[in-house]
Design a protein around this motif. Structure first.
Motif, PDB file in Angstrom:
ATOM      1  N   THR A 571       0.906  -1.281   0.077  1.00  0.00           N
ATOM      2  CA  THR A 571      -0.063   0.033   0.181  1.00  0.00           C
ATOM      3  C   THR A 571       0.880   1.146   0.098  1.00  0.00           C
ATOM      4  O   THR A 571       0.659   2.258  -0.721  1.00  0.00           O
ATOM      5  CB  THR A 571      -0.952   0.022   1.439  1.00  0.00           C
ATOM      6  OG1 THR A 571      -1.971  -1.126   1.041  1.00  0.00           O
ATOM      7  CG2 THR A 571      -1.635   1.316   1.281  1.00  0.00           C
ATOM      8  N   GLU A 574       2.284   2.302  -3.285  1.00  0.00           N
ATOM      9  CA  GLU A 574       0.983   2.899  -4.091  1.00  0.00           C
ATOM     10  C   GLU A 574       1.131   4.468  -3.840  1.00  0.00           C
ATOM     11  O   GLU A 574       0.737   5.155  -4.498  1.00  0.00           O
ATOM     12  CB  GLU A 574      -0.341   2.324  -3.902  1.00  0.00           C
ATOM     13  CG  GLU A 574      -0.589   1.066  -4.662  1.00  0.00           C
ATOM     14  CD  GLU A 574      -0.559   1.155  -6.107  1.00  0.00           C
ATOM     15  OE1 GLU A 574      -0.745   2.347  -6.650  1.00  0.00           O
ATOM     16  OE2 GLU A 574      -0.315   0.126  -6.758  1.00  0.00           O
ATOM     17  N   LEU A 575       1.615   4.939  -2.656  1.00  0.00           N
ATOM     18  CA  LEU A 575       1.503   6.216  -2.149  1.00  0.00           C
ATOM     19  C   LEU A 575       2.687   7.046  -2.271  1.00  0.00           C
ATOM     20  O   LEU A 575       2.696   7.937  -2.333  1.00  0.00           O
ATOM     21  CB  LEU A 575       0.875   6.415  -0.877  1.00  0.00           C
ATOM     22  CG  LEU A 575      -0.195   5.642  -0.393  1.00  0.00           C
ATOM     23  CD1 LEU A 575      -0.712   5.939   1.313  1.00  0.00           C
ATOM     24  CD2 LEU A 575      -1.517   6.219  -1.083  1.00  0.00           C
ATOM     25  N   VAL A 645       6.091  11.619  -1.979  1.00  0.00           N
ATOM     26  CA  VAL A 645       4.659  11.371  -2.411  1.00  0.00           C
ATOM     27  C   VAL A 645       4.587  11.122  -3.925  1.00  0.00           C
ATOM     28  O   VAL A 645       4.914  12.157  -4.693  1.00  0.00           O
ATOM     29  CB  VAL A 645       3.618  12.333  -1.931  1.00  0.00           C
ATOM     30  CG1 VAL A 645       2.180  11.884  -2.071  1.00  0.00           C
ATOM     31  CG2 VAL A 645       3.907  12.363  -0.355  1.00  0.00           C
ATOM     32  N   LEU A 651      -5.012  11.101  -5.869  1.00  0.00           N
ATOM     33  CA  LEU A 651      -4.785  11.567  -4.479  1.00  0.00           C
ATOM     34  C   LEU A 651      -5.279  13.028  -4.513  1.00  0.00           C
ATOM     35  O   LEU A 651      -4.820  13.688  -3.452  1.00  0.00           O
ATOM     36  CB  LEU A 651      -3.332  11.286  -4.230  1.00  0.00           C
ATOM     37  CG  LEU A 651      -3.102   9.792  -4.230  1.00  0.00           C
ATOM     38  CD1 LEU A 651      -1.368   9.801  -3.850  1.00  0.00           C
ATOM     39  CD2 LEU A 651      -3.816   9.027  -3.079  1.00  0.00           C
ATOM     40  N   LEU A 657      -0.771  14.717   0.816  1.00  0.00           N
ATOM     41  CA  LEU A 657      -0.102  14.052   1.646  1.00  0.00           C
ATOM     42  C   LEU A 657       1.102  14.227   2.071  1.00  0.00           C
ATOM     43  O   LEU A 657       1.803  13.665   3.011  1.00  0.00           O
ATOM     44  CB  LEU A 657       0.057  12.503   0.732  1.00  0.00           C
ATOM     45  CG  LEU A 657      -0.978  11.970   0.662  1.00  0.00           C
ATOM     46  CD1 LEU A 657      -0.771  10.326  -0.095  1.00  0.00           C
ATOM     47  CD2 LEU A 657      -1.803  11.353   2.013  1.00  0.00           C
ATOM     48  N   PHE A 662       4.353   8.009   7.424  1.00  0.00           N
ATOM     49  CA  PHE A 662       3.741   6.872   6.939  1.00  0.00           C
ATOM     50  C   PHE A 662       4.437   5.743   7.727  1.00  0.00           C
ATOM     51  O   PHE A 662       5.745   5.447   7.729  1.00  0.00           O
ATOM     52  CB  PHE A 662       4.098   6.580   5.385  1.00  0.00           C
ATOM     53  CG  PHE A 662       3.556   7.577   4.552  1.00  0.00           C
ATOM     54  CD1 PHE A 662       2.194   7.427   4.035  1.00  0.00           C
ATOM     55  CD2 PHE A 662       3.864   9.286   4.598  1.00  0.00           C
ATOM     56  CE1 PHE A 662       1.553   8.389   3.216  1.00  0.00           C
ATOM     57  CE2 PHE A 662       3.338   9.873   3.802  1.00  0.00           C
ATOM     58  CZ  PHE A 662       1.925   9.550   3.022  1.00  0.00           C
ATOM     59  N   ILE A 681      -7.591   1.961  -1.958  1.00  0.00           N
ATOM     60  CA  ILE A 681      -6.900   2.220  -3.395  1.00  0.00           C
ATOM     61  C   ILE A 681      -7.525   1.083  -4.334  1.00  0.00           C
ATOM     62  O   ILE A 681      -6.854  -0.007  -3.940  1.00  0.00           O
ATOM     63  CB  ILE A 681      -5.526   2.631  -3.371  1.00  0.00           C
ATOM     64  CG1 ILE A 681      -5.336   3.835  -2.375  1.00  0.00           C
ATOM     65  CG2 ILE A 681      -5.004   2.992  -4.859  1.00  0.00           C
ATOM     66  CD1 ILE A 681      -3.836   4.096  -2.507  1.00  0.00           C
TER      67      ILE A 681
END
Length: 848
Positions: A571, A574-575, A645, A651, A657, A662, A681
């Protein structure tokens, strides 16, 4: 009309007494001048409507051409009224902001805006939960829906009953009990609803840890509607009116108005000169009856008025008839009520007065090159070549006006800047219109001979070109304006899609739900079960607080809040842009190099000052808590790394973000309590048209008031009107150009019917004459398009400089525009050929 030489007596063609050839037709010479001029105008008008079948047909063609222009101008003048009324209704139904201080009462309710979609349609609504027995009513509704009920717009009722209704129904599990009236809707095709629901439990959901929200939070209100003020918003529930969302869109909107009105106005003026050759012959006849040159000019003015006045009346009737169809038209989700399409009285007066005035001016200007004598008409050709010196100042003034505007953010978009920008665009386009006839004349004078049809066309253009060249000038203005619009539109497209990687982000959706509705693992299972889903990643979000060190301990006497994102490594990949990740890693996404704050900086006054400004992230060794005294504490490990990011429409922007921490689950070891929100997501199969709807319906089973977002699902609110305006302008312009050109070619053919009849009598083939007509239109187009293209590119670059955007040229779109202009012109010219064949009859040789 037949003319007999001599000294007539008795009554002239207008029925006036004439004593002999020395006096002008009309009242006696000792009549008051004003009365004589009115009589001259009346005579000219009578000749245009009672001068036989041919004159009536010319007047009719003029009226038809003018009516199309007037209808377009009135429609354009109605745009401000449509925008004002839609804005008033939008403001009247919007939920006022709330700071949470409004207490429950008999006259309050909890309301929440809900937004979803189905296929390519956006669905909006408001969920209502009254606190008492006298809650406020939204516009267009006579009674509030009870829990489990909804009141819908007529378009939404029709949509739910159609074939796509089952795809949307799981997200709207309410029973229809009524419809919303026009007072509560933006347009007849809007999908809107009010539903009764229990919202108390959701009132405080989300908290400060939410990174973004697809739908709005519940608020307590005691009325509908927001106050409108000029300038920036300062209080809750106040809408700031500062113009369009960006300078680029504002410039685009102003240019749309210019590009729409200017070519249509030019075509309208060209239509007022239909039948000019025949009217010149009439002037020779009245000169033979004794009228002087001044009287002839007044008669010419009178002859131009009936077609213009009838065209104004017909155009107004066409507009009134056409506005009734406005309710059936929907372009890219935008629709209007027919009752809104009504121009202001000042606009109507301006259009209806300007068109006859333009007809008068065109008639007088045309007489400058005509000498109407009693024995015939002579036109000044050859010697009166078009001059360049007076055509350049308009273009130069337009360019100077645009170049002196402030660049980029310095452009305030105020009334003075708006006027200067519009004036610069108008003068630039008028300069192109003035240069086109000069360029055509200069080139055709040097064209060699060739086939007979080519030779006829070139010779006709060498003699002035007539209405055809003026019409092609209007087409050149259209092309230049549309090319500039395409450059602005391309820049708006690039601005909207900035940072979006289509290969990566078009297939991604995101949804945020309260942590009370699902955990990250639970949301992953639900979304993975939806048909068309390829992969799912979920993470939770909370808000952590941390403070300065006091006496060797970290006391929370002032708070800096930082979003804490908890997700597994797939995850987080992905960010964030990370090279490797294992469970137990911690990453920071700082806004600036000074955003990560270590233990040694907690007592730094500068850090304290910046706590309310730039997003700050607690660095290694800093202890954090979940915003409340006594909550579990967690210390940021020394292994924390800085990461970037990923940007993308999914997003919102990368800024959403920035300033976040994180964390993988292994790094927390269960020290902090559950998060406030959970975000999923989803990567879908773009080949499945129902994949996005399946995801939305799956989410409705977990959190009924939530809906996914993503680049696939729709346009930014500021971007949709840009695309809508673009489509409207191009369709309207080329429609007007095509219709006006058909009428122009038919009328010019009628003007040459005697020459056509002669050609037919001597054995000329229709193919030769058809080539004449086509070449006469094609040659000015071939010369005018490069000029218009260059001017459009320059105008677009100048406007993008004002917007502070680097110019790029969308060559594909521009080639399509130019090709479309060629096709429209040639096809509409070809459509006039059947009428041309009928005019090549031997009876066209008759004189009487």
């Amino acid at each position: 009309m037949s003319v007999t030489a001599g000294r007539p007596s008795g009554r002239d063609v207008a029925g006036q007494d004439v004593a002999g050839g020395d006096g002008p037709p009309g009242p006696a010479r000792d009549s008051p001048p004003a009365r004589r001029r009115w009589a001259d105008l009346a005579l000219g008008a009578r000749l245009s409507v009672a001068g036989g079948r041919s004159e009536r047909l010319r007047t009719t063609l003029t009226a038809v051409g003018v009516s199309l222009g007037v209808a377009f101008l009135l429609a354009a003048a109605a745009i401000p009224t449509v925008q004002d009324r839609q804005f008033e209704r939008w403001i009247a139904r919007e939920l006022p902001g709330s700071d949470g201080s409004l207490a429950a009462a008999d006259t309050t309710m909890i309301a929440q805006t809900f937004v979803t979609w189905c296929r390519d349609r956006t669905v909006q609504g408001v969920l209502l939960d009254p606190d008492g027995t006298r809650p406020p009513l939204p516009p267009g509704v006579t009674a509030l829906p009870q829990p489990g009920e909804m009141i819908v717009s007529p378009a939404l009722a029709e949509f739910l009953a159609g074939r796509d209704g089952p795809r949307l129904a799981p997200r709207l599990p309410y029973r229809q009990v009524g419809t919303i009236s026009e007072a509560g809707l933006q347009g007849p095709h809007e999908l809107y609803f009010y539903a009764g629901a229990e919202l108390d439990a959701e009132l405080e959901a989300g908290g400060p840890g939410a990174l973004f929200t697809t739908n709005f939070r519940p608020v307590r209100i005691d009325h509908f509607g927001m106050e409108v003020i000029e300038g920036p918003a300062s209080d809750s529930g106040v809408v700031s009116v500062e113009g369009p969302p960006s300078v680029l869109i504002r410039i685009f909107s102003l240019l749309c108005v210019v590009v729409l009105l200017l070519p249509v106005g030019m075509l309208t003026v060209a239509a007022t000169r239909f039948g000019g050759g025949a009217r010149d012959g009439q002037l020779a006849a009245v000169r033979l009856l004794g009228a002087d040159a001044r009287t002839a000019r007044w008669i010419a003015v009178g002859g131009a008025l009936p077609g213009a006045v009838l065209g104004c009346a017909a155009g107004a009737a066409l507009f009134v008839t056409g506005r009734g169809a406005a309710g059936y038209l929907a372009l890219i989700g935008t629709s209007v009520f027919a009752s809104d399409v009504w121009p202001g009285p000042l606009f109507v007066a301006a259009v209806l007065l300007a068109v006859p005035a333009a007809a008068v001016a065109a008639a007088l200007v045309a007489l400058r090159r005509v000498v109407a004598e009693p024995l015939g008409v002579a036109r000044r050709v050859g010697a009166g070549r078009r001059r360049l010196w007076w055509r350049l100042p308009a273009l130069a003034a337009g360019v100077a006006s645009l170049l002196t505007l402030p660049e980029g953010l310095g452009w305030s978009g105020g009334s003075r800047d708006d006027v200067q920008l519009v004036a610069g665009a108008v003068l630039t386009l008028l300069g192109i219109a003035a240069l086109t006839p000069w360029l055509v004349e200069k080139v055709v004078r040097r064209l060699p001979g060739g086939p007979l049809g080519w030779t006829f066309a070139v010779r006709r253009l060498q003699l002035g070109g007539g209405v055809t060249v003026r019409t092609v000038a209007a087409v050149s203005v259209t092309i230049a304006g549309v090319v500039a619009l395409q450059m602005l539109f391309s820049a708006a497209d690039r601005e909207y899609l900035a940072g979006v990687d289509p290969a990566r982000d078009r297939d991604l959706l995101a949804v945020e739900v309260p942590a009370t509705a699902a955990t990250a693992d639970g949301l992953t299972r639900v979304l993975s079960a939806a048909h068309g889903v390829r992969s799912v990643h979920a993470y939770s979000t909370s808000s952590v607080s941390w403070g300065q060190s006091v006496g060797g301990d970290q006391a929370f006497d002032w708070g800096a809040f930082t979003p804490l994102v908890v997700g597994d490594c797939p995850t987080l990949k992905e960010l964030l842009i990370v090279t490797d990740c294992v469970d137990g890693d911690v990453f920071a996404a700082p806004a600036t190099t000074r955003s990560v704050v270590g233990v040694d900086q907690l007592t730094d006054p500068d850090v304290v000052t910046r706590a309310g400004g730039d997003p700050l992230i607690p660095g290694p060794g800093v202890t954090v808590t979940v915003a409340a005294p006594g909550d579990p504490r967690w210390t940021v490990p020394a292994t924390m790394r800085v990461a970037t990011v990923r940007s993308g429409a999914l997003l919102g922007t990368a800024d959403s973000l920035l300033g976040s921490l994180f964390v993988t689950p292994g790094a927390l070891a269960g020290d902090l309590r559950p998060a406030s929100t959970v975000t999923g997501i989803v990567r879908i199969d773009l080949a499945d048209p129902d994949a996005a709807n399946n995801v939305a319906n799956a989410i409705a089973g977990v959190a009924p008031l939530r809906s996914p977002s993503g680049a696939l699902l729709g346009d930014d609110p500021a971007y949709a009107p840009v695309r809508t305006a673009m489509d409207l302008v191009i369709v309207a312009l080329f429609g007007a150009v095509g219709a006006g050109l058909v009428i122009t070619v038919v009328e010019e053919s009628r003007e040459r019917r005697r020459a056509l009849a002669v050609l037919s009598a001597v054995g000329a083939r229709r193919r030769t004459v058809a080539g004449w007509v086509l070449w006469q239109t094609a040659i000015p187009m071939i010369l005018g398009v490069p000029l218009a293209l260059g001017a459009g590119l320059g105008l677009g670059a100048a406007l993008l400089r004002v917007a502070g955007v680097a110019p790029t040229v969308p060559w594909t779109n521009i080639v399509v525009v130019c090709a479309t202009a060629f096709v429209v012109v040639l096809v509409t010219t070809a459509a006039s050929l059947p009428a041309l064949g009928r005019l090549m009859r031997p009876d066209g040789l008759r004189v009487g």
